[in-house]
Design an enzyme around this catalytic site. Structure first.
Site, PDB file in Angstrom:
ATOM      1  N   PHE A 232       0.864  -1.190   0.000  1.00 51.83           N
ATOM      2  CA  PHE A 232       0.000   0.000   0.000  1.00 51.83           C
ATOM      3  C   PHE A 232       0.901   1.242   0.000  1.00 51.83           C
ATOM      4  O   PHE A 232       0.747   2.151   0.822  1.00 51.83           O
ATOM      5  CB  PHE A 232      -0.937   0.041   1.214  1.00 51.83           C
ATOM      6  CG  PHE A 232      -1.796  -1.170   1.402  1.00 51.83           C
ATOM      7  CD1 PHE A 232      -2.976  -1.328   0.684  1.00 51.83           C
ATOM      8  CD2 PHE A 232      -1.448  -2.153   2.312  1.00 51.83           C
ATOM      9  CE1 PHE A 232      -3.790  -2.445   0.882  1.00 51.83           C
ATOM     10  CE2 PHE A 232      -2.253  -3.261   2.522  1.00 51.83           C
ATOM     11  CZ  PHE A 232      -3.418  -3.419   1.796  1.00 51.83           C
ATOM     12  N   ASP A 254       1.159  -1.232  -4.931  1.00 54.16           N
ATOM     13  CA  ASP A 254       0.004  -0.345  -4.792  1.00 54.16           C
ATOM     14  C   ASP A 254      -0.955  -0.608  -5.949  1.00 54.16           C
ATOM     15  O   ASP A 254      -0.548  -1.119  -7.000  1.00 54.16           O
ATOM     16  CB  ASP A 254       0.433   1.124  -4.783  1.00 54.16           C
ATOM     17  CG  ASP A 254      -0.634   2.036  -4.186  1.00 54.16           C
ATOM     18  OD1 ASP A 254      -0.664   2.189  -2.946  1.00 54.16           O
ATOM     19  OD2 ASP A 254      -1.449   2.585  -4.951  1.00 54.16           O
ATOM     20  N   ALA A 283      -3.237  -5.445  -3.146  1.00 52.99           N
ATOM     21  CA  ALA A 283      -2.173  -5.712  -2.177  1.00 52.99           C
ATOM     22  C   ALA A 283      -2.282  -7.102  -1.567  1.00 52.99           C
ATOM     23  O   ALA A 283      -1.261  -7.777  -1.361  1.00 52.99           O
ATOM     24  CB  ALA A 283      -2.200  -4.647  -1.083  1.00 52.99           C
ATOM     25  N   ASP A 301       0.756  -0.242   5.001  1.00 56.86           N
ATOM     26  CA  ASP A 301       0.081   1.000   5.384  1.00 56.86           C
ATOM     27  C   ASP A 301      -1.212   1.135   4.583  1.00 56.86           C
ATOM     28  O   ASP A 301      -1.309   1.944   3.658  1.00 56.86           O
ATOM     29  CB  ASP A 301       1.011   2.190   5.120  1.00 56.86           C
ATOM     30  CG  ASP A 301       0.395   3.518   5.540  1.00 56.86           C
ATOM     31  OD1 ASP A 301      -0.565   3.504   6.316  1.00 56.86           O
ATOM     32  OD2 ASP A 301       0.888   4.566   5.074  1.00 56.86           O
ATOM     33  N   CYS A 341      -5.015   4.057   9.813  1.00 52.37           N
ATOM     34  CA  CYS A 341      -5.469   5.444   9.888  1.00 52.37           C
ATOM     35  C   CYS A 341      -6.963   5.501  10.192  1.00 52.37           C
ATOM     36  O   CYS A 341      -7.621   6.513   9.937  1.00 52.37           O
ATOM     37  CB  CYS A 341      -5.147   6.197   8.599  1.00 52.37           C
ATOM     38  SG  CYS A 341      -5.878   5.483   7.108  1.00 52.37           S
TER      39      CYS A 341
END
Length: 398
Positions: A232, A254, A283, A301, A341
């Protein structure tokens, strides 16, 4: 802009609403906390109003959106504060003063919404350019004034980014466009010794993820002589940082061909094209296809798998799956960094999902570091949502 406090409308909290929470610094009043009647429902989104407690004691000047779950966002504890160009300039100057103490180069998050006293407003700086995300109705209404202040601060180019879930939740729409100036090429961004290219108009979010800066630096420090896998990767965030830290090679995975192209351009500018490879694709599939290979450092990530509480269960399963697939690719004694996140997946839940995934891969591990966003992404002490980023680094045993 002009703002006259005298004729402002008022919103009042219901008797059962917790006024102390707001007095003690929480920046929001939810729609369920507000007395709703014909008068309050008629207040236009983006209007500046006075928020009162149930006894009609003023709490401050707020930005109103009665069409949103967050009906009032605190702008100023002074209910008579004039929310005008001078007020915006003072808030932006305070935000800039903090960043200028942190960083020598003008590449950083300039405004981090509520934590900088500008609720719902995001501004990322790229040299003499800025990308503005007005994710609240008041900021959207005043975006031209915000652009004027940024120009007064010396920036030549200001882009309005009118995309994202947060704007939808506020009932906002619009077209991404240049408010001032304009650029027709990616911006070169130096960070942690690496060179990135940020596409301000066509990339994800504002073009680059400044929040990962300290976590990039940690991975770079672990990568000397290492073979690195960056999953990612977006525009090569961790992979290029690893090369700057002395990695022998980096492979970036990605789903976006334009992002990988920018990553390759960054590697070329660093003189490391021969050591940087990319794979475009899903991914999860790409990690499965690498089964049997090992890397000294692996980073994953992913995007926010749990952007809100309804998605939490499925999101944690996805984080567990990432951890399982990524852990299988780490050489004995190597390092694995897993990121989230998703503010809905708070740290303990994300850590538990990551540890489950590592265990399902049959690996033992040491948790050696827990990272968060950089100091240009301050956390509002009473708003957990402002501290969304988590990065867990493990050393994997045989």
């Amino acid at each position: 802009m002009t703002d006259d406090p005298a004729p402002r409308p008022t919103l009042r909290l219901k008797p059962k609403a917790d006024a102390r929470r707001i007095r003690h610094g929480h920046p929001w009043a939810y729609l369920d906390d507000i007395v709703t009647d014909r008068r309050s429902r008629a207040v236009e989104p983006g209007t500046i109003a006075v928020l009162e407690d149930a006894e009609r004691k003023p709490l401050g000047a707020v930005a109103v959106n009665m069409s949103s779950r967050i009906a009032a966002r605190m702008l100023d504890r002074d209910p008579e504060a004039r929310i005008d160009g001078a007020w915006l300039a003072a808030r932006l100057a305070a935000a800039r003063a903090h960043r200028d103490r942190l960083y020598h180069d003008p590449f950083y998050r300039l405004v981090h919404a509520e934590a900088d006293g500008l609720p719902g407003l995001i501004v990322d700086r790229f040299g003499d350019a800025a990308v503005v995300q007005p994710n609240a109705a008041w900021a959207d209404a005043l975006v031209e004034d915000i652009a004027d202040v940024l120009v007064q601060m010396g920036l030549a180019h200001v882009l309005l980014n009118a995309e994202g879930r947060a704007r939808g939740a506020e009932g906002l729409s619009g077209e991404t466009r240049w408010l001032r100036g304009g650029l027709d090429a990616p911006v070169v961004v130096p960070m942690n010794g690496a060179t990135y290219l940020a596409d301000l108009t066509g990339g994800q979010k504002t073009g680059l993820f400044y929040d990962q800066r300290p976590n990039h630096a940690l991975v770079a420090g672990l990568s000397k002589g290492a073979r690195v896998l960056d999953v990612f990767s977006h525009v090569g965030g961790f992979g290029l940082a690893a090369l700057a830290g002395g990695a022998a090679s980096a492979l970036a995975i990605d789903g976006s061909a334009p992002a990988l192209d920018l990553a390759q351009q960054g590697a070329a500018r660093m003189g490391r094209s021969a050591d940087f490879a990319v794979t475009k694709g899903d991914a999860f599939d790409a990690m499965a296809a690498l089964a049997g290979e090992t890397f000294d450092v692996v980073v994953a990530d992913p995007p926010a798998f749990a952007p809100a509480k309804p998605a939490l269960t499925a999101g944690l399963r996805a984080y567990e799956r990432v951890a399982r697939l990524a852990a299988a690719l780490v050489a004995p004694g190597g390092y694995l960094t897993l990121c989230s996140c998703s503010h809905a997946a708070e740290l303990s839940k994300f850590r538990a999902a990551s540890i489950r995934g590592i265990g399902r891969a049959g690996r033992g591990a040491q948790l050696i570091h827990t990272g968060f966003a950089g100091p240009d992404h301050p956390v509002h002490p009473q708003l957990a949502e402002s501290g969304y980023l988590k990065a867990l680094t493990f050393r994997l045993l045989a």
